[in-house]
Design an enzyme around this catalytic site. Sequence first.
Site, PDB file in Angstrom:
ATOM      1  CG  ASP A 200      -1.394   1.014   1.466  1.00 32.31           C
ATOM      2  OD1 ASP A 200      -2.484   0.788   0.518  1.00 32.31           O
ATOM      3  OD2 ASP A 200      -1.395   1.861   2.427  1.00 32.31           O
ATOM      4  CD  GLU A 254      -2.335   2.141  -3.609  1.00 33.13           C
ATOM      5  OE1 GLU A 254      -3.572   2.790  -3.056  1.00 33.13           O
ATOM      6  OE2 GLU A 254      -1.795   2.087  -2.410  1.00 33.13           O
TER       7      GLU A 254
END
Length: 548
Positions: A200, A254
Amino acid sequence: MSQHQWWRDAVIYQVYVRSFADANGDGVGDLAGVRQHLPYLAELGVDALWFNPWYASPQADAGYDVSDYRAIDPLFGDLSSASALIAEAHELGLKVIIDVVPNHVSDQHPWFVEAVAAGPGSPLRDRFWFRPGRGDLPPNDWQSVFGGPAWTQVADGEWYLHLFAPEQPDLNWTSPDVAAEHSDVLRFWFDRGADGVRIDSATMPAKDPSLADFDPADPPLPHPYIDRDAVHDIYRSWRAVADTYEPPRALIGEIWLDKPDRLALYLRPDEMHTAFNFDYLNCAWDPKALRHVIDATLEAHAPVDAPATWVLSNHDVTRHVTRYGRADSSYGHALRQHGTSVDLSLGARRARAALLLNLALPGSVYLYQGEELGLEEVEDIPNGLRQDPIFHRTGGRDIGRDGCRVPLPWSGDQVPFGFSPDDAAASPWLPQPATWAGRTAEAQAGDPNSMLSLYRTAIALRRQHLTTTTDPRSSSLPSPPSSSPLFEWLPTDPSLLAFTRAGSFTFLANLSDQPVHLPPHDEILLASGPLLAGLVPPDTAVWLRTGA
């Protein structure tokens, strides 16, 4: 291609657990609900499942505020249910990817609780970014991604950095403790069978140690906390951990960057294996724009021999059925179009064609739960029921991400549509539209023209004609006609997209406003919608077999 490199052309399904299926009736999805529907996911034909954070968390940001990486949040289950889910997924031939959040933890994480209690000057605070203020002001002028200042003051007068919500203090990756802890967390889950991790906010963990002010409209280079060179040391160390396993585990980033050459640095042979393609996700339904982003993607990935990824929706963005039904079909955080006019029939037609485009391109494909049902963004959630911290931190100026996180409709003709048991004590954590009665998985399963049937058919044909990874679930599928990933555009009218793959496969999408003729072919493998007397209507795509 060996199974060791399954991630190069996999179809990966994103499971947002709290909205997938609720087995215990508390209104929130859980791991038991996922386990009940694993056969559905296997039948859909996907190769892997990516799970948003399922760890112990106060849930200030839907689990992205982790308080214990080695425990499952009681909302979702426990560690034994996660282990059982991984084992059952593997039995069905499904890989499992879990989320790891290196930028921050929860303010209820033991490290942060200890750091606050320890007071100024304690080495325990070195794991975070504690600093004295400038008089009554924070240490600098940085702003949170979620709105408002990126600093919160504690009782002893120091401030701590949080690029997201105040409940998500940023970790200081110059601390050896931080690196050691994350390496151990990776091993903890790899040892339990996780096949990879999704990272993330992967560009953000490294910070400018001077914490200097900057103008976000004209940021310096390098940026003070996005895409700093030091971040690559983190992922080289993670790759070293992943490569100690047999087979090696996958790292998926990401990475929100608008410079393809900078993104490619994360995909060097000793760093990540793949990264999400946000330029493609943000691209308008426009032939020139799509051709450009496809070319730029393939060109950026080629020098580092990394596979491209193709994605249309996720838990942070407007569902693409809605986006494609708008006059401006692009999407970006700076331009939210909630409430503007939308033609959902047009959006669904384009979404069907976009699926065939995604699955025809070389690389891996990510699907967001519910897109196979053709679900749209739910934009009329009452303000009092909204949960997203973005909505609350901006005072409602940004409506947030709840609209793409509404629980899935599985069966029946009224709420909760099989998401929760019929006798559930609680309503779904976000309200479902009554209009979803015709969108349930049950309703679509028997309809050969449904969105769900298109997904199942297209994924199966893709494996047959366009991938080279052996399918562990079946030995009956024919081998692909060629192991070549060659991709070549065909000369066409600029309002069309047409290319060849693997020597005998042709893709055509009509993005004009008039029907067009099919190119020469031997067989129509699949069309996203009805063809009219051999013509391809607007916003329709076809797959063709063109030779041996």
